[in-house]
Write a protein that holds these residues in place. Structure first.
Motif, PDB file in Angstrom:
ATOM      1  N   SER A  59       0.852  -1.193   0.000  1.00 39.20           N
ATOM      2  CA  SER A  59       0.000   0.000   0.000  1.00 39.20           C
ATOM      3  C   SER A  59       0.884   1.238   0.000  1.00 39.20           C
ATOM      4  O   SER A  59       1.772   1.383   0.851  1.00 39.20           O
ATOM      5  N   GLN A  60       0.628   2.135  -0.943  1.00 33.49           N
ATOM      6  CA  GLN A  60       1.541   3.257  -1.131  1.00 33.49           C
ATOM      7  C   GLN A  60       1.480   4.258   0.021  1.00 33.49           C
ATOM      8  O   GLN A  60       0.432   4.500   0.604  1.00 33.49           O
ATOM      9  N   ILE A  61       2.666   4.813   0.314  1.00 30.73           N
ATOM     10  CA  ILE A  61       2.821   5.759   1.417  1.00 30.73           C
ATOM     11  C   ILE A  61       2.495   7.184   0.999  1.00 30.73           C
ATOM     12  O   ILE A  61       2.414   8.079   1.845  1.00 30.73           O
ATOM     13  N   SER A  62       2.309   7.403  -0.299  1.00 33.08           N
ATOM     14  CA  SER A  62       2.010   8.728  -0.828  1.00 33.08           C
ATOM     15  C   SER A  62       1.483   8.562  -2.247  1.00 33.08           C
ATOM     16  O   SER A  62       1.669   7.490  -2.853  1.00 33.08           O
ATOM     17  N   ILE A  74      -2.196   4.295   2.303  1.00 32.73           N
ATOM     18  CA  ILE A  74      -2.298   4.358   3.761  1.00 32.73           C
ATOM     19  C   ILE A  74      -1.741   5.707   4.232  1.00 32.73           C
ATOM     20  O   ILE A  74      -1.017   5.790   5.228  1.00 32.73           O
ATOM     21  N   TYR A  75      -2.099   6.772   3.501  1.00 30.46           N
ATOM     22  CA  TYR A  75      -1.625   8.101   3.881  1.00 30.46           C
ATOM     23  C   TYR A  75      -2.761   9.056   4.228  1.00 30.46           C
ATOM     24  O   TYR A  75      -2.594   9.946   5.048  1.00 30.46           O
ATOM     25  N   ASP A 157       7.396  10.490   4.779  1.00 33.51           N
ATOM     26  CA  ASP A 157       6.175   9.830   4.296  1.00 33.51           C
ATOM     27  C   ASP A 157       6.053   8.412   4.864  1.00 33.51           C
ATOM     28  O   ASP A 157       4.948   7.959   5.196  1.00 33.51           O
ATOM     29  N   TYR A 158       7.173   7.702   4.954  1.00 35.75           N
ATOM     30  CA  TYR A 158       7.148   6.358   5.552  1.00 35.75           C
ATOM     31  C   TYR A 158       6.707   6.434   7.011  1.00 35.75           C
ATOM     32  O   TYR A 158       5.877   5.617   7.465  1.00 35.75           O
ATOM     33  N   GLU A 211      17.622   5.080   7.139  1.00 34.60           N
ATOM     34  CA  GLU A 211      16.853   6.273   7.514  1.00 34.60           C
ATOM     35  C   GLU A 211      15.362   5.955   7.606  1.00 34.60           C
ATOM     36  O   GLU A 211      14.668   6.425   8.524  1.00 34.60           O
ATOM     37  N   VAL A 212      14.861   5.158   6.682  1.00 32.11           N
ATOM     38  CA  VAL A 212      13.445   4.769   6.717  1.00 32.11           C
ATOM     39  C   VAL A 212      13.166   3.916   7.955  1.00 32.11           C
ATOM     40  O   VAL A 212      12.177   4.141   8.675  1.00 32.11           O
TER      41      VAL A 212
END
Length: 365
Positions: A59-62, A74-75, A157-158, A211-212
């Protein structure tokens, strides 16, 4: 005596009733405009709540993270409200569910991007593979390279998506770092030709991954965060000049986050498990200090052996869960598995999605 595969297990903060995991499976049935899931998804995941853990479809974060037609997000708060119906249904059946957080990077098409823009990636290197659009399967578009400020925003965004997942009632998240999508693109030389702090050396190419993971674990806790990697998979046209030292460094570095689990694609995604000389999943697995989830072409006997021997703590099954909503029960009883209809894997409605019978129902029919 119960086989270890069917015994409870705790991964971080996630208590599972067995060690059979439903792997993430893209099915392209969300609203293509809003990215919201619907009542079909509620029933689909509810039917499969016998799994020790469900990992949702990616599911895309953006909006920029989207790469295929009708995949969920899921944003937004509306997406969270829609997903809440799914998590409530799975929990009502005694199941556990995490959502896979996705940014596809270059595996996209301008028709799927906001304003028809080019997809983003570490470098302007085309993947030369196909994606699923309103016109069917089309060649992916050539991406543009992310700027440093955009990389920072993507990391944020993550973290935002992870917080949204918890608000939606998920038991945790799985960061998608595999199969040729954005994080994998930064990791591997075939897609990353940058000459700044995100390219070149192994330390630089693993920077985004770390970093994520830091941002997500800071947001929701390492004990509710998993990660999927595919060290040796050529999925979506991805290659690396020397993957073993790359993933040795990556996996060693993950131990500081206290992750719930590491989910590894063993070999080529959905294909051969054979590796080149000098490549070893077992060697990489030994570097990780937390629970290990095995994936790729497992059948019942392989899964039983993997968990009994300690080679894996959890085993993820993909396609068998499509056509066998009661897969865990079938595996436990050593019952035959139903074959899936490939024509209904991607897109559509009820057919090939929520209409596969349980074994007892099929037997009665």
């Amino acid at each position: 005596m119960t086989d270890a595969l069917f015994t409870p297990f705790t991964a971080g903060a996630i208590d599972m009733k067995n060690r059979v995991v439903m792997a993430p499976l893209t099915r392209n049935r969300a609203d293509n405009v809003t990215g919201e899931v619907n009542d079909l998804h509620v029933e689909y995941y509810r039917q499969r709540a016998g799994a020790g853990l469900i990992i949702t479809e990616a599911s895309q974060i953006s909006p920029v993270g989207k790469g295929y037609l009708a995949t969920p997000g899921i944003y937004s708060d509306e997406q969270v409200a829609a997903w809440r119906k799914v998590t409530d249904a799975v929990h009502a059946e005694g199941g556990r569910i995490v959502i896979q957080l996705w940014h596809v990077g270059r595996i996209s098409h301008t028709s799927l991007q906001p304003g028809g823009a080019a997809p983003v990636a570490p470098s302007a290197v085309a993947a030369n593979v196909k994606t699923f659009t309103e016109n069917g399967f089309e060649e992916t578009s050539t991406p543009r390279a992310l700027g440093l400020d955009e990389i920072k925003a993507t990391v944020e965004d993550y973290a935002h998506a992870a917080k949204q997942a918890i608000a939606a009632g998920f038991d945790g998240v799985e960061v998608h770092g595999a199969n040729g999508y954005l994080i994998d693109q930064f990791l591997k030389t075939g897609a990353n030709t940058r000459d700044d702090e995100y390219g070149g050396s192994i330390e630089n190419r693993t920077r985004l991954l770390f970093e994520v993971m830091e941002a997500v674990t800071d947001a929701i806790g390492g004990d509710r965060t998993g990660l999927r990697l595919s060290p040796y998979s050529p999925a979506n046209g991805i290659t690396d000049a020397d993957p073993t030292p790359l993933f040795t460094h990556a996996i060693k570095g993950l131990n500081r986050f206290g992750l719930a689990y590491l989910h590894m694609v063993e070999g080529a995604t959905g294909g051969s498990r054979d590796l080149k000389e000098g490549e070893s999943i077992a060697a990489l697995r030994k570097l990780f200090e937390g629970p290990y989830m095995a994936n790729n072409g497992y059948d019942r006997d392989m899964a039983l052996d993997a968990v009994a021997s300690g080679a894996a703590d959890l085993v993820a099954f993909g396609r068998p869960f499509i056509s066998n909503p009661d897969l865990v029960e079938r595996l436990e009883r050593d019952a035959p598995l139903a074959e899936g209809d490939r024509q209904t894997y991607y897109g559509g409605g009820v057919e090939g999605y929520t209409d596969y019978p349980r074994y007892d129902e099929a037997d009665a029919a």
